[in-house]
Design a protein around this motif. Sequence first.
Motif, PDB file in Angstrom:
ATOM      1  N   SER A 221     -37.104   4.347  57.555  1.00  0.00           N
ATOM      2  CA  SER A 221     -37.211   5.257  55.947  1.00  0.00           C
ATOM      3  C   SER A 221     -36.459   6.911  57.012  1.00  0.00           C
ATOM      4  O   SER A 221     -35.830   7.582  56.927  1.00  0.00           O
ATOM      5  CB  SER A 221     -38.972   6.281  56.383  1.00  0.00           C
ATOM      6  N   LYS A 222     -35.961   6.357  58.716  1.00  0.00           N
ATOM      7  CA  LYS A 222     -34.909   7.114  59.113  1.00  0.00           C
ATOM      8  C   LYS A 222     -33.371   6.702  58.788  1.00  0.00           C
ATOM      9  O   LYS A 222     -32.667   7.804  59.949  1.00  0.00           O
ATOM     10  CB  LYS A 222     -35.009   7.647  60.784  1.00  0.00           C
ATOM     11  N   LEU A 223     -32.818   6.263  58.384  1.00  0.00           N
ATOM     12  CA  LEU A 223     -31.458   5.598  58.622  1.00  0.00           C
ATOM     13  C   LEU A 223     -31.143   6.610  57.872  1.00  0.00           C
ATOM     14  O   LEU A 223     -31.448   6.788  56.259  1.00  0.00           O
ATOM     15  CB  LEU A 223     -31.210   3.895  58.224  1.00  0.00           C
ATOM     16  N   LYS A 224     -30.022   6.800  57.833  1.00  0.00           N
ATOM     17  CA  LYS A 224     -29.032   7.809  57.343  1.00  0.00           C
ATOM     18  C   LYS A 224     -27.847   7.044  57.296  1.00  0.00           C
ATOM     19  O   LYS A 224     -26.809   5.838  58.020  1.00  0.00           O
ATOM     20  CB  LYS A 224     -29.381   9.247  58.139  1.00  0.00           C
ATOM     21  N   TYR A 225     -26.686   7.316  55.866  1.00  0.00           N
ATOM     22  CA  TYR A 225     -26.104   6.882  54.927  1.00  0.00           C
ATOM     23  C   TYR A 225     -24.985   7.022  56.318  1.00  0.00           C
ATOM     24  O   TYR A 225     -25.085   8.266  57.397  1.00  0.00           O
ATOM     25  CB  TYR A 225     -24.804   8.159  54.075  1.00  0.00           C
ATOM     26  N   MET A 226     -23.843   6.349  56.528  1.00  0.00           N
ATOM     27  CA  MET A 226     -23.502   5.557  57.574  1.00  0.00           C
ATOM     28  C   MET A 226     -23.513   5.676  59.103  1.00  0.00           C
ATOM     29  O   MET A 226     -22.713   5.275  60.308  1.00  0.00           O
ATOM     30  CB  MET A 226     -22.018   6.898  57.504  1.00  0.00           C
ATOM     31  N   ASN A 227     -24.926   5.473  58.892  1.00  0.00           N
ATOM     32  CA  ASN A 227     -25.200   5.088  60.391  1.00  0.00           C
ATOM     33  C   ASN A 227     -24.685   3.885  60.896  1.00  0.00           C
ATOM     34  O   ASN A 227     -25.079   2.531  59.716  1.00  0.00           O
ATOM     35  CB  ASN A 227     -26.691   4.907  60.317  1.00  0.00           C
ATOM     36  N   SER A 228     -24.484   3.721  62.174  1.00  0.00           N
ATOM     37  CA  SER A 228     -24.420   1.600  62.465  1.00  0.00           C
ATOM     38  C   SER A 228     -25.345   0.567  63.126  1.00  0.00           C
ATOM     39  O   SER A 228     -26.064   1.358  63.372  1.00  0.00           O
ATOM     40  CB  SER A 228     -23.530   1.880  63.715  1.00  0.00           C
ATOM     41  N   VAL A 229     -26.185  -0.085  62.754  1.00  0.00           N
ATOM     42  CA  VAL A 229     -27.033  -0.888  63.059  1.00  0.00           C
ATOM     43  C   VAL A 229     -27.062  -2.087  62.438  1.00  0.00           C
ATOM     44  O   VAL A 229     -25.715  -2.571  62.130  1.00  0.00           O
ATOM     45  CB  VAL A 229     -27.666  -0.219  61.964  1.00  0.00           C
ATOM     46  N   ASN A 230     -27.439  -3.340  63.318  1.00  0.00           N
ATOM     47  CA  ASN A 230     -27.667  -4.377  63.317  1.00  0.00           C
ATOM     48  C   ASN A 230     -28.585  -4.863  62.670  1.00  0.00           C
ATOM     49  O   ASN A 230     -29.499  -3.777  62.860  1.00  0.00           O
ATOM     50  CB  ASN A 230     -27.507  -4.651  64.737  1.00  0.00           C
ATOM     51  N   LEU A 231     -28.671  -5.933  62.174  1.00  0.00           N
ATOM     52  CA  LEU A 231     -30.338  -6.580  61.355  1.00  0.00           C
ATOM     53  C   LEU A 231     -30.029  -7.813  62.362  1.00  0.00           C
ATOM     54  O   LEU A 231     -29.382  -8.934  62.142  1.00  0.00           O
ATOM     55  CB  LEU A 231     -28.919  -7.039  60.186  1.00  0.00           C
ATOM     56  N   GLN A 232     -31.637  -8.028  62.679  1.00  0.00           N
ATOM     57  CA  GLN A 232     -32.298  -9.348  63.335  1.00  0.00           C
ATOM     58  C   GLN A 232     -33.248  -9.302  62.495  1.00  0.00           C
ATOM     59  O   GLN A 232     -34.328  -9.099  61.614  1.00  0.00           O
ATOM     60  CB  GLN A 232     -32.394  -8.497  64.596  1.00  0.00           C
ATOM     61  N   ILE A 233     -32.843 -11.146  61.193  1.00  0.00           N
ATOM     62  CA  ILE A 233     -33.688 -11.363  60.828  1.00  0.00           C
ATOM     63  C   ILE A 233     -34.125 -12.848  61.270  1.00  0.00           C
ATOM     64  O   ILE A 233     -33.704 -13.822  62.064  1.00  0.00           O
ATOM     65  CB  ILE A 233     -32.505 -11.882  59.909  1.00  0.00           C
ATOM     66  N   TYR A 234     -35.354 -12.653  61.906  1.00  0.00           N
ATOM     67  CA  TYR A 234     -36.459 -14.016  61.730  1.00  0.00           C
ATOM     68  C   TYR A 234     -37.174 -14.885  60.765  1.00  0.00           C
ATOM     69  O   TYR A 234     -37.456 -15.041  59.618  1.00  0.00           O
ATOM     70  CB  TYR A 234     -37.703 -13.765  63.374  1.00  0.00           C
ATOM     71  N   THR A 235     -36.909 -16.516  60.741  1.00  0.00           N
ATOM     72  CA  THR A 235     -37.094 -17.215  59.725  1.00  0.00           C
ATOM     73  C   THR A 235     -37.449 -18.627  59.845  1.00  0.00           C
ATOM     74  O   THR A 235     -37.748 -18.550  61.062  1.00  0.00           O
ATOM     75  CB  THR A 235     -35.500 -17.756  59.689  1.00  0.00           C
ATOM     76  N   LEU A 236     -37.961 -18.932  59.059  1.00  0.00           N
ATOM     77  CA  LEU A 236     -38.770 -20.789  59.459  1.00  0.00           C
ATOM     78  C   LEU A 236     -37.550 -21.447  58.581  1.00  0.00           C
ATOM     79  O   LEU A 236     -37.892 -21.569  57.417  1.00  0.00           O
ATOM     80  CB  LEU A 236     -39.563 -20.315  58.515  1.00  0.00           C
ATOM     81  N   ASN A 237     -37.456 -22.524  59.599  1.00  0.00           N
ATOM     82  CA  ASN A 237     -36.423 -23.576  58.381  1.00  0.00           C
ATOM     83  C   ASN A 237     -35.105 -23.315  58.193  1.00  0.00           C
ATOM     84  O   ASN A 237     -34.667 -23.974  57.216  1.00  0.00           O
ATOM     85  CB  ASN A 237     -37.597 -24.975  58.072  1.00  0.00           C
ATOM     86  N   MET A 238     -35.080 -22.199  58.775  1.00  0.00           N
ATOM     87  CA  MET A 238     -33.153 -22.305  58.260  1.00  0.00           C
ATOM     88  C   MET A 238     -32.063 -21.784  59.018  1.00  0.00           C
ATOM     89  O   MET A 238     -30.967 -21.204  58.705  1.00  0.00           O
ATOM     90  CB  MET A 238     -33.420 -20.900  57.513  1.00  0.00           C
ATOM     91  N   MET A 239     -32.043 -22.761  60.195  1.00  0.00           N
ATOM     92  CA  MET A 239     -31.494 -22.660  61.550  1.00  0.00           C
ATOM     93  C   MET A 239     -29.914 -23.386  60.698  1.00  0.00           C
ATOM     94  O   MET A 239     -29.559 -24.256  59.657  1.00  0.00           O
ATOM     95  CB  MET A 239     -32.007 -24.234  62.283  1.00  0.00           C
ATOM     96  N   GLY A 240     -29.026 -22.585  60.892  1.00  0.00           N
ATOM     97  CA  GLY A 240     -27.617 -22.790  60.395  1.00  0.00           C
ATOM     98  C   GLY A 240     -27.560 -22.115  59.258  1.00  0.00           C
ATOM     99  O   GLY A 240     -26.019 -22.220  58.381  1.00  0.00           O
ATOM    100  N   GLU A 241     -28.868 -21.348  58.264  1.00  0.00           N
ATOM    101  CA  GLU A 241     -28.140 -21.212  56.987  1.00  0.00           C
ATOM    102  C   GLU A 241     -28.240 -19.469  57.440  1.00  0.00           C
ATOM    103  O   GLU A 241     -27.851 -19.009  58.055  1.00  0.00           O
ATOM    104  CB  GLU A 241     -29.175 -21.113  56.032  1.00  0.00           C
ATOM    105  N   VAL A 242     -27.110 -19.353  55.749  1.00  0.00           N
ATOM    106  CA  VAL A 242     -25.568 -17.979  55.969  1.00  0.00           C
ATOM    107  C   VAL A 242     -26.870 -17.421  55.048  1.00  0.00           C
ATOM    108  O   VAL A 242     -27.021 -17.431  53.947  1.00  0.00           O
ATOM    109  CB  VAL A 242     -24.835 -17.596  55.382  1.00  0.00           C
ATOM    110  N   CYS A 243     -27.335 -16.066  55.443  1.00  0.00           N
ATOM    111  CA  CYS A 243     -28.205 -15.321  54.390  1.00  0.00           C
ATOM    112  C   CYS A 243     -27.145 -14.036  54.034  1.00  0.00           C
ATOM    113  O   CYS A 243     -26.030 -13.789  54.062  1.00  0.00           O
ATOM    114  CB  CYS A 243     -29.551 -14.063  55.669  1.00  0.00           C
TER     115      CYS A 243
END
Length: 143
Positions: free
Chosen positions: A121-143
């Motif tokens: 809710s505090k993210l703003k336009y032009m902020n630099s962020v990294n996205l971390q995704i935890y998955t199940l059975n998606m090893m090697g998949e491109v999101c």
Amino acid sequence: MGKILKGIDGERFPLIGGVTEYGVTFTETADINTVNDNDILWQVYWANEYSEYEKVPFSGQKKGRLTTYKFLQNLQGKNLQLKATYKDETVELHITPQANGEIKIIDVFFLDVEYKIQDTSKLKYMNSVNLQIYTLNMMGEVC
């Protein structure tokens, strides 16, 4: 004193993410009332590139006649060996964890450039962020 341990009962192809129970079996001639549960030690090993077995570093050693293990995604399809040891006797069971077929994204985190979790809710336009995704059975998949 004769042989006490006969083998290990449990699933040879456990599902990733599920809890699987394993137990030692005893020979018919063994007096199981004399066996102290704390003397039965469990350890998981994996095959290295030389087909030799090494301890799985994050598995830990467990005690008792019965034990449970939860196999994680990084062990999927690996050649594992579960060993139960009582005094100078060892029995083993070869295990290969399998995917349960369910594919899903478990959680998503937005991190700042220092990898601290950010409130969406505090993210703003032009902020630099990294996205971390935890998955199940998606090893090697491109999101």
